[in-house]
Design an enzyme around this catalytic site. Structure first.
Site, short mmCIF file in Angstrom:
data_model
loop_
_atom_site.label_atom_id
_atom_site.label_comp_id
_atom_site.label_asym_id
_atom_site.label_seq_id
_atom_site.Cartn_x
_atom_site.Cartn_y
_atom_site.Cartn_z
N SER A 239 13.39 64.27 43.84
CA SER A 239 13.84 62.88 43.91
C SER A 239 14.42 62.35 42.60
O SER A 239 15.18 61.39 42.61
CB SER A 239 12.68 61.98 44.33
OG SER A 239 11.59 62.11 43.43
N HIS A 267 14.38 63.73 50.61
CA HIS A 267 15.76 63.58 50.14
C HIS A 267 16.69 64.68 50.67
O HIS A 267 17.84 64.78 50.26
CB HIS A 267 15.81 63.57 48.60
CG HIS A 267 15.08 62.41 48.03
ND1 HIS A 267 15.65 61.17 47.85
CD2 HIS A 267 13.79 62.27 47.63
CE1 HIS A 267 14.77 60.33 47.35
NE2 HIS A 267 13.62 60.98 47.21
N LYS A 298 15.04 57.35 53.65
CA LYS A 298 16.18 57.69 52.75
C LYS A 298 17.45 57.78 53.62
O LYS A 298 17.86 56.76 54.13
CB LYS A 298 15.91 59.01 52.01
CG LYS A 298 14.51 59.13 51.42
CD LYS A 298 14.24 58.22 50.25
CE LYS A 298 12.84 58.45 49.71
NZ LYS A 298 12.33 57.34 48.94
#
Ligand SMILES: Cc1ncc(COP(=O)(O)O)c(C=O)c1O
Length: 450
Positions: A239, A267, A298
């Site tokens: 991240s 992610h 995300k």
């Protein structure tokens, strides 16, 4: 401590066993704790704080914040009045004016938080179910629409089953603490997300060097036969660094030493893999890891978390994972939007091509300009500076140019690696990218970063 309090420094009493001691801080021209000389660690991580009363702990932190505000350098909590948009309307935390800012601080990589196809479904379906789930999943909070989302996640991740949580943080902490006991051990990549590490507060933990299979092997060799169960924990995409986990090697080593592997896909989903399914698809390793966790916050553009694994593991977690058992099921609006977003991603209608066009462009220009961006390979770009004050200054100057990026000072990352974190989303035009990159280059030169 040997020195006495002086008027040029702020001092706070400490209670160290029987002895009363002090913590001392240099004062700024504004009469507060000098924001340039201290980092968040001094107010949240320093072991001496254990001996300070709550009043002192809070006063220290607030004085430090006040100094940042006095210098117009307080850039946390920048408030958006129109959501997470490519151009977000942000209330300036110091002047209170509304700024239209290019949002390079969001993890909404595919801009799905604003996608009309998703919002249409949310406004049509969510009101039917209501504003809340009304109960925890094992009791009255179970719903067909949540089950559909769980099936979609399991299918996308190539696992038998999944369960959803109200956050990715809850999914990670609940999965790890639900599995590991006092005689078990989690072995983390040292850059693994905090929500993963927090899961093993009640069990044993070890760390291996970031993305270094040889270091993992060393740790596993050293702990052979010491624990009943071993879980290797990695992020698919890191991240703060945007690099991709060396999963094939890590998987081989972990399984050789009898450890299971958990990959956090926060992610990676919607960003890597041919059809956005994440790290396993990227490496062609579908079905090879033991546990996948992730967030819906995300690229999926909503909120919530999940764990996907074999049916027997998920059935076990349903009754051992406390953040699942003792927490109300997620808001139906986020269930609907996540379901739609995952459909768009898997049908390849979510704009991944445009995201990658933007990623390649930004990466190329940052490298050509001479910035250190570590091993960034995805939508997250660390502009590594290694000097907290320059990190703050660059963030502030970009803020003045209406470019929203986040500072990542120590102790979020090691001192030598403090950085500005910039994320790229699909919705940026070339003109917006060029404007931003030109500003970054100019400021980078001015601050002697490049
Ligand atoms: C790698 C990673 N895992 C988990 C989380 C937690 O997810 P959530 O924000 O849904 O709680 C985050 C960030 O928020 C993250 O970056």
């Amino acid at each position: 401590m040997s020195f006495k309090p002086t008027s040029s420094r702020k001092h706070y009493h400490l209670f160290e066993e029987e002895q009363i001691d002090h913590m001392y801080f240099d004062i700024s021209p504004a009469g507060e704790i000098d924001a340039n000389k201290y980092s968040l660690y001094n107010f949240t991580g320093d072991p001496k704080l254990e001996y300070a009363e709550w009043d002192s702990r809070m006063d220290m932190m607030n004085s430090w914040f006040s100094d940042m505000k006095a210098n117009e350098r307080f850039l946390y909590e920048r408030e958006s009045i129109n959501g997470s948009k490519v151009v977000s309307k942000i209330i300036d935390p110091v002047t209170k004016e509304v700024r239209e800012m290019l949002n390079f601080a969001s993890n909404d990589y595919l801009n799905l938080t604003q996608d009309p196809r998703i919002l249409e479904k949310v406004t049509a379906i969510a009101p039917y179910y209501g504003a809340g789930a009304g109960g925890v999943p094992l009791l009255s909070g179970s719903m067909n629409i949540i089950k559909q989302l769980q099936e979609k996640i399991a299918e996308m991740k190539g696992m038998e089953q999944s369960i959803v949580y109200s956050s990715g943080y809850g999914a990670n902490i609940g999965t790890i603490s639900g599995l590991l006991g006092h005689r078990d051990v989690a072995i983390y990549d040292m850059f693994a997300h905090a929500s993963l590490i927090d899961g093993s507060k009640g069990s044993n933990k070890k760390f291996f060097s970031h993305n270094d299979p040889a270091s993992l092997e060393k740790v596993l060799k050293n702990i052979q036969n010491k624990y009943i169960n071993k879980l290797v924990v990695v992020d698919g995409v890191y991240s703060m660094d945007g690099d991709i986990c060396k999963l094939p090697e890590i998987l081989d080593i972990a399984h050789y030493y009898g450890a299971w592997v958990l990959v956090d896909e926060a992610h990676a989903t919607g960003v890597i893999g041919k059809t956005g399914k994440g790290t396993l698809e990227y490496f062609g390793l579908e079905g090879k890891v033991d546990i996948i966790t992730g967030t819906l916050s995300k690229a999926v553009g909503s909120v919530g978390g999940y764990v996907a694994a074999s049916s027997r593991l998920i059935n076990y977690l349903k009754y051992t994972s406390r953040s699942y058992m003792f927490s109300t099921s997620p808001f139906i609006g986020s269930v609907v939007s996540s379901f739609e977003a995952l459909n768009l991603i898997s049908r390849q209608e979510a704009g991944m091509d445009k995201l990658w066009e933007n990623i390649r462009y930004v990466k190329d220009r940052l490298l050509k300009a001479g910035f250190n961006i570590g091993n960034a390979e995805t939508a997250i770009f660390p502009i590594i500076i290694g000097d907290d004050n320059k990190v703050k200054e660059m963030t502030y100057r970009l803020h003045q140019k209406n470019i929203f990026v986040n500072p990542v000072p120590y102790p979020a990352v090691p001192r030598k690696l403090t950085r500005v974190r910039m994320t790229v989303t699909a919705g940026f035009s070339m003109e917006q990218l060029d404007y931003t990159l030109n500003q970054i280059e100019e400021i980078g030169k001015d601050l002697n970063i490049i």
